[in-house]
Design a protein around this motif. Structure first.
Motif, PDB file in Angstrom:
ATOM      1  N   SER A 140       0.828  -1.204   0.000  1.00 23.24           N
ATOM      2  CA  SER A 140       0.000   0.000   0.000  1.00 23.24           C
ATOM      3  C   SER A 140       0.865   1.258   0.000  1.00 23.24           C
ATOM      4  O   SER A 140       0.564   2.244  -0.686  1.00 23.24           O
ATOM      5  N   MET A 141       1.962   1.231   0.764  1.00 23.23           N
ATOM      6  CA  MET A 141       2.863   2.385   0.808  1.00 23.23           C
ATOM      7  C   MET A 141       3.504   2.639  -0.557  1.00 23.23           C
ATOM      8  O   MET A 141       3.642   3.794  -0.989  1.00 23.23           O
ATOM      9  N   LEU A 142       3.880   1.569  -1.260  1.00 22.54           N
ATOM     10  CA  LEU A 142       4.473   1.709  -2.589  1.00 22.54           C
ATOM     11  C   LEU A 142       3.542   2.490  -3.502  1.00 22.54           C
ATOM     12  O   LEU A 142       3.952   3.448  -4.171  1.00 22.54           O
ATOM     13  N   HIS A 143       2.273   2.113  -3.527  1.00 17.12           N
ATOM     14  CA  HIS A 143       1.335   2.747  -4.446  1.00 17.12           C
ATOM     15  C   HIS A 143       0.892   4.130  -3.959  1.00 17.12           C
ATOM     16  O   HIS A 143       0.501   4.969  -4.777  1.00 17.12           O
ATOM     17  N   SER A 144       0.955   4.373  -2.654  1.00 17.21           N
ATOM     18  CA  SER A 144       0.615   5.711  -2.165  1.00 17.21           C
ATOM     19  C   SER A 144       1.630   6.731  -2.640  1.00 17.21           C
ATOM     20  O   SER A 144       1.299   7.899  -2.880  1.00 17.21           O
ATOM     21  N   LEU A 145       2.875   6.299  -2.802  1.00 14.71           N
ATOM     22  CA  LEU A 145       3.926   7.226  -3.212  1.00 14.71           C
ATOM     23  C   LEU A 145       3.738   7.710  -4.644  1.00 14.71           C
ATOM     24  O   LEU A 145       4.192   8.794  -5.002  1.00 14.71           O
ATOM     25  N   TYR A 146       3.065   6.921  -5.477  1.00 14.17           N
ATOM     26  CA  TYR A 146       2.759   7.396  -6.824  1.00 14.17           C
ATOM     27  C   TYR A 146       1.819   8.600  -6.755  1.00 14.17           C
ATOM     28  O   TYR A 146       2.021   9.607  -7.439  1.00 14.17           O
ATOM     29  N   ALA A 147       0.781   8.500  -5.897  1.00 11.98           N
ATOM     30  CA  ALA A 147      -0.172   9.609  -5.776  1.00 11.98           C
ATOM     31  C   ALA A 147       0.511  10.860  -5.242  1.00 11.98           C
ATOM     32  O   ALA A 147       0.290  11.970  -5.744  1.00 11.98           O
ATOM     33  N   SER A 248      -8.570  27.289 -12.356  1.00  8.77           N
ATOM     34  CA  SER A 248      -7.482  27.272 -11.384  1.00  8.77           C
ATOM     35  C   SER A 248      -7.967  26.793 -10.021  1.00  8.77           C
ATOM     36  O   SER A 248      -7.297  26.009  -9.341  1.00  8.77           O
ATOM     37  N   VAL A 249      -9.161  27.253  -9.635  1.00  8.44           N
ATOM     38  CA  VAL A 249      -9.742  26.800  -8.369  1.00  8.44           C
ATOM     39  C   VAL A 249     -10.068  25.316  -8.438  1.00  8.44           C
ATOM     40  O   VAL A 249      -9.805  24.553  -7.502  1.00  8.44           O
ATOM     41  N   GLY A 250     -10.619  24.900  -9.578  1.00  7.35           N
ATOM     42  CA  GLY A 250     -10.973  23.497  -9.748  1.00  7.35           C
ATOM     43  C   GLY A 250      -9.770  22.586  -9.717  1.00  7.35           C
ATOM     44  O   GLY A 250      -9.812  21.487  -9.145  1.00  7.35           O
ATOM     45  N   ASP A 251      -8.674  23.025 -10.346  1.00  9.86           N
ATOM     46  CA  ASP A 251      -7.465  22.187 -10.363  1.00  9.86           C
ATOM     47  C   ASP A 251      -6.852  22.051  -8.973  1.00  9.86           C
ATOM     48  O   ASP A 251      -6.405  20.985  -8.576  1.00  9.86           O
ATOM     49  N   ILE A 252      -6.857  23.166  -8.229  1.00  9.14           N
ATOM     50  CA  ILE A 252      -6.252  23.141  -6.895  1.00  9.14           C
ATOM     51  C   ILE A 252      -7.123  22.364  -5.914  1.00  9.14           C
ATOM     52  O   ILE A 252      -6.659  21.473  -5.194  1.00  9.14           O
ATOM     53  N   LEU A 253      -8.423  22.710  -5.891  1.00 12.35           N
ATOM     54  CA  LEU A 253      -9.325  22.072  -4.939  1.00 12.35           C
ATOM     55  C   LEU A 253      -9.872  20.741  -5.447  1.00 12.35           C
ATOM     56  O   LEU A 253     -10.353  19.929  -4.659  1.00 12.35           O
ATOM     57  N   GLY A 254      -9.808  20.540  -6.759  1.00 12.42           N
ATOM     58  CA  GLY A 254     -10.328  19.300  -7.325  1.00 12.42           C
ATOM     59  C   GLY A 254      -9.258  18.268  -7.582  1.00 12.42           C
ATOM     60  O   GLY A 254      -9.118  17.288  -6.842  1.00 12.42           O
ATOM     61  N   LEU A 255      -8.454  18.479  -8.629  1.00 17.61           N
ATOM     62  CA  LEU A 255      -7.442  17.495  -9.027  1.00 17.61           C
ATOM     63  C   LEU A 255      -6.418  17.270  -7.924  1.00 17.61           C
ATOM     64  O   LEU A 255      -6.076  16.130  -7.588  1.00 17.61           O
ATOM     65  N   ALA A 256      -5.909  18.356  -7.341  1.00 17.38           N
ATOM     66  CA  ALA A 256      -4.884  18.217  -6.300  1.00 17.38           C
ATOM     67  C   ALA A 256      -5.445  17.517  -5.065  1.00 17.38           C
ATOM     68  O   ALA A 256      -4.799  16.639  -4.481  1.00 17.38           O
ATOM     69  N   THR A 257      -6.661  17.897  -4.663  1.00 17.93           N
ATOM     70  CA  THR A 257      -7.275  17.248  -3.496  1.00 17.93           C
ATOM     71  C   THR A 257      -7.549  15.781  -3.768  1.00 17.93           C
ATOM     72  O   THR A 257      -7.349  14.926  -2.894  1.00 17.93           O
ATOM     73  N   PHE A 258      -8.008  15.474  -4.974  1.00 16.16           N
ATOM     74  CA  PHE A 258      -8.232  14.075  -5.369  1.00 16.16           C
ATOM     75  C   PHE A 258      -6.948  13.263  -5.215  1.00 16.16           C
ATOM     76  O   PHE A 258      -6.944  12.172  -4.639  1.00 16.16           O
ATOM     77  N   ALA A 259      -5.824  13.810  -5.729  1.00 15.96           N
ATOM     78  CA  ALA A 259      -4.545  13.090  -5.653  1.00 15.96           C
ATOM     79  C   ALA A 259      -4.082  12.924  -4.207  1.00 15.96           C
ATOM     80  O   ALA A 259      -3.577  11.865  -3.820  1.00 15.96           O
ATOM     81  N   VAL A 260      -4.258  13.965  -3.402  1.00 17.31           N
ATOM     82  CA  VAL A 260      -3.846  13.890  -1.993  1.00 17.31           C
ATOM     83  C   VAL A 260      -4.677  12.848  -1.250  1.00 17.31           C
ATOM     84  O   VAL A 260      -4.148  12.042  -0.471  1.00 17.31           O
ATOM     85  N   LEU A 261      -5.989  12.850  -1.473  1.00 12.10           N
ATOM     86  CA  LEU A 261      -6.854  11.860  -0.821  1.00 12.10           C
ATOM     87  C   LEU A 261      -6.502  10.447  -1.259  1.00 12.10           C
ATOM     88  O   LEU A 261      -6.561   9.501  -0.458  1.00 12.10           O
ATOM     89  N   LEU A 262      -6.137  10.305  -2.523  1.00 11.39           N
ATOM     90  CA  LEU A 262      -5.711   8.999  -3.033  1.00 11.39           C
ATOM     91  C   LEU A 262      -4.499   8.505  -2.237  1.00 11.39           C
ATOM     92  O   LEU A 262      -4.460   7.359  -1.770  1.00 11.39           O
ATOM     93  N   GLY A 263      -3.511   9.389  -2.083  1.00 15.39           N
ATOM     94  CA  GLY A 263      -2.301   9.012  -1.368  1.00 15.39           C
ATOM     95  C   GLY A 263      -2.531   8.807   0.114  1.00 15.39           C
ATOM     96  O   GLY A 263      -2.009   7.850   0.712  1.00 15.39           O
ATOM     97  N   LEU A 264      -3.320   9.689   0.749  1.00 17.99           N
ATOM     98  CA  LEU A 264      -3.565   9.573   2.183  1.00 17.99           C
ATOM     99  C   LEU A 264      -4.326   8.291   2.521  1.00 17.99           C
ATOM    100  O   LEU A 264      -4.058   7.654   3.542  1.00 17.99           O
ATOM    101  N   THR A 265      -5.265   7.920   1.670  1.00 16.22           N
ATOM    102  CA  THR A 265      -6.027   6.693   1.922  1.00 16.22           C
ATOM    103  C   THR A 265      -5.126   5.474   1.835  1.00 16.22           C
ATOM    104  O   THR A 265      -5.221   4.547   2.663  1.00 16.22           O
TER     105      THR A 265
END
Length: 415
Positions: A140-147, A248-265
């Motif tokens: 799980s840690m290996l794949h979290s690092l990709y996110a 710009s708001v969508g990319d920061i709050l959308g795409l970036a948040t999506f990627a962070v949540l992916l990694g944190l999970t």
């Protein structure tokens, strides 16, 4: 060797997976710049994406059928240097020979996609082959690092291009080309675990059970990859066009948040997770609900929240399927991991493309024109919402496969 002896090897795998994210996240950020500087069409830029996928899928299939012919340890040690070479070619040929810009881009893409394919095929079985107190945590840690790597590359690139200008893109690419050298050095000085790269070791009955079980796992990772990658590829455009939120708001709050949540999970599962079967069922079901809410919610905020929460739901669908395969098919070979990677890569390509087809066809339909008048939204918005609704089918089918896997291996173990 003891568990302690492999700590540096494990860290080398982590750094390699982290730096590999530049291969996927950097080129799309540069597409508009490349078009403006070298006059490259959108069609040719799209061909770079297709080339990336086809190269990786080819590597997956080669290792599925011919893995026993490769010296796995040497390939792993060489792999990060191939990434560096590909990114260097990608940056230097267009800079030094502008008339050959596209040739340099396509050549560099093939080279670093080759390395990306090798990373997907070999790093997971290498992690699985190392002695560990908690192998699920390591995977799980290996794949979290990709996110986290994906997010890091986007953040650094956005800041760099803002400060130094898009015309200096080549220096940014060369910076990311240097990073994999760190992984190469770490692999060179680290012990390598023995990995099984021969798929044919079971008896007739055992082989039949493993083959059927592996086929179900490939189906599971395919649907999981579809569920994750539709949102990864379309969340930015969906938030901007369908929900009417500034890009710009969508990319920061959308795409970036999506990627962070992916990694944190993935990180949270690595620390606290235990029952991967239940986690996969939760992920598939949750992803289906998120896509349905994103497509049907009349309000902007519920649809927006559903989009970013998809990162939580889909986080474990790819690595979790690998974990469940390891639990039910002990000593899975490199060929098995390669076949799984092929299933995941195929899903990552098919589903986003299908989403695009649905958007175009629905938006051009008479029904969309009628609904556009009734709902006071554009046909394009209707097409995007229809695409989200259709995508919910992938995690629903994935949930069915997870249930079938659980029942199948319960019967196998009872025999």
């Amino acid at each position: 060797m003891t568990l302690q002896n492999y700590n540096r090897t494990r860290l080398a795998c982590y750094t390699a997976y982290f730096t590999m994210s530049s291969v996927f996240s950097l080129p799309p950020l540069l597409f508009l710049t490349l078009r403006e500087m070298y006059g490259i069409s959108y069609t040719l830029l799209g061909t770079l994406v297709l080339t990336n996928f086809c190269t990786q899928l080819a590597i997956d299939l080669i290792f599925t059928f011919f893995s026993k012919h490769f010296n796995i340890k040497k390939v792993v040690r060489t792999m990060p240097l191939i990434t560096s070479l590909g990114l260097a070619v990608y940056a230097l040929i267009p800079t030094l020979f502008p008339d050959l810009a596209y040739l340099g881009l396509i050549t560099g893409t093939v080279i670093f996609s080759l390395s990306a394919g090798l990373s997907e095929v070999l790093l997971s079985p290498m992690i699985a082959a190392m002695p560990s107190d908690n192998p699920q945590k390591d995977m799980s840690m290996l794949h979290s690092l990709y996110a986290f790597g994906f997010f890091t590359v986007v953040a650094i690139s956005t800041l760099y291009l803002k400060i130094f200008g898009a015309h200096n893109w080549m220096y940014l690419t060369l910076f990311f080309a240097v990073l994999p050298v760190i992984s190469a050095v770490m692999f060179a000085i680290s012990p390598m675990p023995e990995m099984d790269n021969d798929a044919g070791k079971a008896g007739a009955d055992g082989a039949k059970r493993r083959t059927l079980g592996l086929a179900m796992f490939v189906g599971c990772i395919f649907f999981g990859s579809c569920s994750e990658n539709v949102m990864t590829n379309w969340i930015s455009g969906y938030i901007e066009v369908a929900l009417g939120i500034d890009k710009s708001v969508g990319d920061i709050l959308g795409l970036a948040t999506f990627a962070v949540l992916l990694g944190l999970t993935r990180t949270a599962y690595a620390r606290f997770g235990k029952n991967i079967g239940k986690m996969l069922l939760f992920g598939m079901t949750g992803a289906a609900v998120c896509y349905l809410v994103a497509g049907l919610a009349p309000g902007v905020i519920p649809a927006f929240i559903a989009c970013i929460l998809t990162g939580v739901c889909t986080a474990m669908l790819w690595p979790g399927t690998l974990i469940m395969m390891e639990e039910n098919i002990p000593d899975a070979s490199v060929a098995a991991f390669a076949l799984m990677a092929a299933g995941g890569d195929f899903g990552a390509s098919v589903a986003p493309q299908l989403m695009g087809i649905v958007i175009d066809n629905v938006a051009a339909s008479d029904l969309a024109a009628q609904l556009s008048t009734q709902l006071s939204i554009s046909p394009e918005q209707i097409g995007l919402k229809a695409g989200m609704l259709l995508t919910s089918v992938f995690p629903i089918l994935g949930a069915v496969v997870v249930i079938l896997i659980g029942r199948y291996f319960k019967k196998v173990k009872a025999k």
